[in-house]
Design a protein around this motif. Structure first.
Motif, PDB file in Angstrom:
ATOM      1  N   GLU A 176     118.928 101.483  -3.253  1.00 36.60           N
ATOM      2  CA  GLU A 176     119.612 102.200  -2.642  1.00 36.60           C
ATOM      3  C   GLU A 176     119.235 102.947  -2.084  1.00 36.60           C
ATOM      4  N   ARG A 180     117.670 103.919   1.568  1.00 37.27           N
ATOM      5  CA  ARG A 180     118.445 104.692   2.535  1.00 37.27           C
ATOM      6  C   ARG A 180     117.107 105.776   3.279  1.00 37.27           C
ATOM      7  N   LEU A 203     122.809 100.011   6.193  1.00 35.31           N
ATOM      8  CA  LEU A 203     123.376 100.032   4.915  1.00 35.31           C
ATOM      9  C   LEU A 203     123.961  98.970   4.121  1.00 35.31           C
ATOM     10  N   ARG A 207     123.189  95.701   1.743  1.00 32.12           N
ATOM     11  CA  ARG A 207     124.246  95.599   0.691  1.00 32.12           C
ATOM     12  C   ARG A 207     124.861  93.578   0.410  1.00 32.12           C
TER      13      ARG A 207
END
Length: 276
Positions: A176, A180, A203, A207
């Motif tokens: 992640e 990001r 994001l 997910r």
């Protein structure tokens, strides 16, 4: 986790210090061909949104001076990669050789092609395979369905990863923090009023795709067009590619995508994974 190895001098086998490694990298940079890099930057600037360009366009898109851009463009014309009408430069079929070099040697695209064709025949919609490349989902294999109006995705085409179903599946394969960092480095714009173009929203979508095992992009790139994608993993369990189907919303709704299309995509992805 693969251990990080210290750099080794290929001639002596001795470990290199940080200073030695930096010197080696500088030496390699000096050996590189600046002119080739400039020409490739111009080639990569062509795409669905840039079908032709002037010298000024090329200089801006490739971050070159106008004289350097002009020399590169004229060289590409001489080599048969571009046509020039006195103002605009446009790609010629010879350009396909560059992408063809990858496609003809990629075992992934070769193995996938008959499986994509089988899924296409079952769904009666175009099915594609894409990999992640510098923030874009790049299509390396595709089985095209015959419709009066196509969905516009082409072999070798690129879609922004942040707002495409394929891209979100591929970004879900990254840690992640890395995903990001990528999203913070790219400008996110809204293609339609449905485009999710903010960091937290994207994001969350990544997910959700990782948790659900698939992603859907509902008219985020173009009104009237939706897409679904599922991951294709290698033998180590890492996401290697994304398998997707693009449809017109008026022909296939989201419920049909989930109930009828998803099982076929998952089955095809599983068959492809077992072949890798």
């Amino acid at each position: 986790m693969t251990p990080i190895k210290s750099p080794v001098n290929t001639e002596t086998g001795a470990l290199l210090s940080v200073e030695d490694e930096a010197g080696t990298n500088q030496a390699r940079a000096k050996e590189g061909m600046g002119g080739l890099a400039k020409g490739l930057a111009i080639i990569e600037a062509f795409g669905a949104d840039t079908r032709r360009m002037t010298v000024s366009d090329a200089a801006h898109l490739a971050d070159l001076s106008r004289p350097a851009a002009r020399r590169c463009l004229l060289t590409l014309v001489d080599l048969g990669y571009l046509a020039h009408d006195g103002k605009f430069f446009t790609p010629l079929p010879r350009m396909l050789r560059l992408g063809g070099a990858y496609l003809s040697t990629s075992s992934l695209s070769q193995i996938a092609q008959p499986l994509l064709a089988s899924a296409r025949d079952k769904l009666q919609e175009s099915v594609s395979l894409a990999v992640l490349d510098e923030g874009y989902a790049v299509f390396i294999a595709r089985a095209e369905a015959v419709h009066i109006v196509s969905t516009g995705v082409k072999l070798g085409g690129r879609l922004p990863a942040y707002c495409s179903a394929t891209g979100r599946v591929l970004l879900g394969g990254l840690p992640e923090q890395q995903a990001r960092a990528h999203l913070e480095s790219v400008p996110m714009k809204r293609f339609t009023d449905r485009t999710v173009a903010n960091l937290d929203g994207v994001l969350n979508a990544i997910r959700r795709a990782a948790e659900d095992g698939y992603a859907i992009s509902d008219e985020e790139l173009e009104i009237g067009m939706s897409a679904m994608a599922v991951p294709v993993r290698n033998s180590a369990g890492q996401i290697e590619a994304a398998l997707s189907v693009s449809v017109f919303s008026g022909r296939v709704n989201l419920e049909t995508l989930r109930e009828n299309f998803l099982p076929t995509l998952l089955e095809t992805a599983g068959r492809l994974q077992r072949s890798l």
